[in-house]
Design a protein around this motif. Structure first.
Motif, mmCIF file in Angstrom:
data_model
loop_
_atom_site.group_PDB
_atom_site.id
_atom_site.type_symbol
_atom_site.label_atom_id
_atom_site.label_comp_id
_atom_site.label_asym_id
_atom_site.label_seq_id
_atom_site.Cartn_x
_atom_site.Cartn_y
_atom_site.Cartn_z
ATOM 1 N N ASP A 144 35.177 65.290 39.196
ATOM 2 C CA ASP A 144 34.663 64.278 38.271
ATOM 3 C C ASP A 144 33.287 64.679 37.752
ATOM 4 O O ASP A 144 32.808 65.793 37.981
ATOM 5 N N GLN A 145 32.635 63.735 37.068
ATOM 6 C CA GLN A 145 31.345 64.015 36.440
ATOM 7 C C GLN A 145 30.287 64.424 37.446
ATOM 8 O O GLN A 145 29.490 65.324 37.186
ATOM 9 N N SER A 173 33.704 64.264 43.713
ATOM 10 C CA SER A 173 35.015 63.652 43.937
ATOM 11 C C SER A 173 36.090 64.431 43.194
ATOM 12 O O SER A 173 35.915 64.781 42.020
ATOM 13 N N ALA A 203 39.173 64.971 41.029
ATOM 14 C CA ALA A 203 39.745 64.160 39.948
ATOM 15 C C ALA A 203 41.149 64.601 39.556
ATOM 16 O O ALA A 203 41.773 63.972 38.700
ATOM 17 N N ASP A 208 42.836 64.573 35.768
ATOM 18 C CA ASP A 208 42.296 63.525 34.900
ATOM 19 C C ASP A 208 41.486 64.109 33.746
ATOM 20 O O ASP A 208 41.540 63.616 32.608
ATOM 21 N N ASN A 209 40.711 65.154 34.015
ATOM 22 C CA ASN A 209 39.921 65.770 32.943
ATOM 23 C C ASN A 209 40.809 66.381 31.870
ATOM 24 O O ASN A 209 40.486 66.332 30.679
ATOM 25 N N THR A 269 42.179 63.719 29.671
ATOM 26 C CA THR A 269 41.168 63.262 28.710
ATOM 27 C C THR A 269 41.169 64.134 27.460
ATOM 28 O O THR A 269 40.906 63.649 26.352
ATOM 29 N N ASP A 323 29.210 65.772 31.167
ATOM 30 C CA ASP A 323 30.296 65.684 32.139
ATOM 31 C C ASP A 323 30.850 67.092 32.306
ATOM 32 O O ASP A 323 31.682 67.553 31.517
ATOM 33 N N GLY A 355 32.844 68.235 34.346
ATOM 34 C CA GLY A 355 34.282 68.279 34.611
ATOM 35 C C GLY A 355 35.072 68.438 33.328
ATOM 36 O O GLY A 355 35.951 69.308 33.216
#
Length: 450
Positions: free
Chosen positions: A61-62, A66, A68, A71-72, A75, A418, A420
């Motif tokens: 994540d950013q 964590s 992710a 998810d990136n 996006t 970000d 990520g």
């Protein structure tokens, strides 16, 4: 004792120790490895490690703490800004290399037989010596909206003004005491009807000095002409003061290009255009009509095209890229053209082929390997385009001109960085470059086998 030994043949050679194996050039393996080691270390530090870390970081994540998952990457295909960047990159890859290659081919072929071809090639290739930063600054000025500063709009406005009326007098209006009144819809009409042989005065104010045509002349009172309605339309304003209202004073200018219409029962029966001194003449059919200054007299002058607006910003930047790289394509293609077997071209001409057929059926197929090199090189180049978009596109339309490399910079180092998502964009760019590189490797292997 074997037969070979009995015949006096030498015994088989003892294989060398593993560390003493020599290459085909006679160099020992460990010496070759020692020379290659610094290059391999640099390759790993500057290429392999960044790629591996980018892939690793794209799954976090950013904050980077964590996991992710994908998810990136989701996006990348759901965020509107990133999808715009992907779409623009596709436009770049399809259009820019193709147009630059085609122009390079045309320039190379057309300049082959002219005496000044070398000078032309030098001029076309010269933009390659300019950095992307400098080229971006140049074209930011070229695409300036103001025709007085932007070359593109200066040319465009000049062409437009040649074929259509563009002189306007925005905000011009009559004073309350003038013989004109509001006619509705942005028009002005005379308060009374006009008659032949009685010159008409149509004074206006409110014209800005920069809106006056440079060819406007001092206003003159129109002469009375039998059977015609004559008059003068002028700027009823004297610089420095001292002028009289509704009277043509010496320093007041005529409103050149002003259109005057004679209207009877809401129908236009005649029309005329004022000269440089503001005078005009209408035929006898205008006798007893009201004169009207139509709304077209008061529009803003044509100000050109908004090259860097949301609609045209990407094509405009692609145009600047082609300006830079068409010379590169031309030089490579010209080198390939110089190596073509001339006897094949002459044989085609002897067989009755015209120049277009020779070009299409012989020259282009023989140049296919060179064209492929140019096209693939430019495709890889535009996939990472950043400088031109960042510099040329203004802030108001930079989102519309967005590309993946620019979005990578924004996502990684912007106000809401970000890493990520930035790493995911970097991986996506790598995946887009790989097919082009594989195609290039296969092409080079095929060329090597010939």
């Amino acid at each position: 004792m074997t037969t070979a030994t009995a015949a006096g043949a030498p015994p088989p050679a003892t294989p060398p120790a593993p560390g003493n194996v020599k290459s085909v050039t006679g160099t020992r393996t460990w010496i070759a490895a020692a020379f290659l080691l610094p290059a391999l270390v640099l390759l790993g530090a500057l290429v392999v490690y960044p790629i591996g870390f980018s892939v690793y970081r794209s799954f976090f994540d950013q904050s980077g703490h964590s996991f992710a998952g994908f998810d990136n990457y989701k996006t990348l295909f759901t965020d509107h800004t990133i999808r715009t960047a992907v779409k623009n990159n596709a436009i770049w890859v399809i259009c820019a290399p193709t147009v630059a290659t085609v122009l390079g081919l045309i320039f190379a072929v057309l300049t082959e037989r002219v005496s000044w071809g070398t000078a032309f090639k030098l001029i076309v290739f010269m933009p390659m010596a300019i950095s992307m930063l400098a080229a971006g600054i140049i074209f930011r000025l070229v695409y300036e909206q103001d025709p007085a500063r932007g070359v593109a709009n200066a040319v465009w406005v000049g062409v437009h003004d040649t074929f259509s009326e563009s002189a306007g007098y925005p905000k011009a209006h009559p004073l309350p005491a003038a013989p004109l009144k509001d006619g509705g819809g942005g028009t002005f009409v005379t308060k009374a009807t006009v008659h032949a042989g009685q010159p008409v005065l149509l004074p206006l104010v409110g014209v800005l000095a920069e809106k006056m045509p440079t060819s406007a002349a001092p206003a003159k009172a129109a002469r009375s002409r039998p059977g015609k309605v004559t008059g003068t339309v002028w700027l009823d304003f004297t610089k420095g003061g001292g002028g009289r209202p509704n009277v043509i004073d010496a320093k007041e200018l005529g409103l050149k290009g002003m259109k005057i219409e004679a209207v009877k029962d809401t129908k236009v029966v005649a029309s005329a255009t004022a000269g440089a001194d503001g005078t005009f003449a209408l035929p006898a059919s205008a006798d007893g009509a009201q004169l009207r200054l139509p709304q077209s007299n008061f529009h803003e002058p044509y100000n050109g095209v908004e090259w860097l607006g949301p609609t045209l910003v990407t094509p405009a930047i692609i145009g600047s890229y082609i300006w830079m790289w068409a010379g590169f394509a031309m030089v490579l293609i010209a080198a390939g053209l110089a190596g073509l077997p001339r006897e094949l071209l002459e044989a085609a001409r002897v067989d009755g082929a015209n120049e277009w057929q020779v070009f299409r059926r012989v020259t282009v197929p023989l140049l296919a390997p060179v064209l492929a090199v140019v096209l693939v090189t430019l495709m890889i180049n535009v996939l990472k385009i950043f400088d031109l978009v960042f510099i040329i596109a203004p802030g108001s339309s930079q989102a519309d001109a967005n590309v993946l490399a620019l979005q990578l910079y924004r996502s990684s180092f912007g106000t809401e960085a970000d890493l990520g998502i930035g790493s995911a964009i970097a991986v996506l760019l790598l995946l887009l470059v790989i097919p082009v590189m594989l195609f290039n490797i296969r092409r080079m292997r095929r060329e090597a086998k010939r």
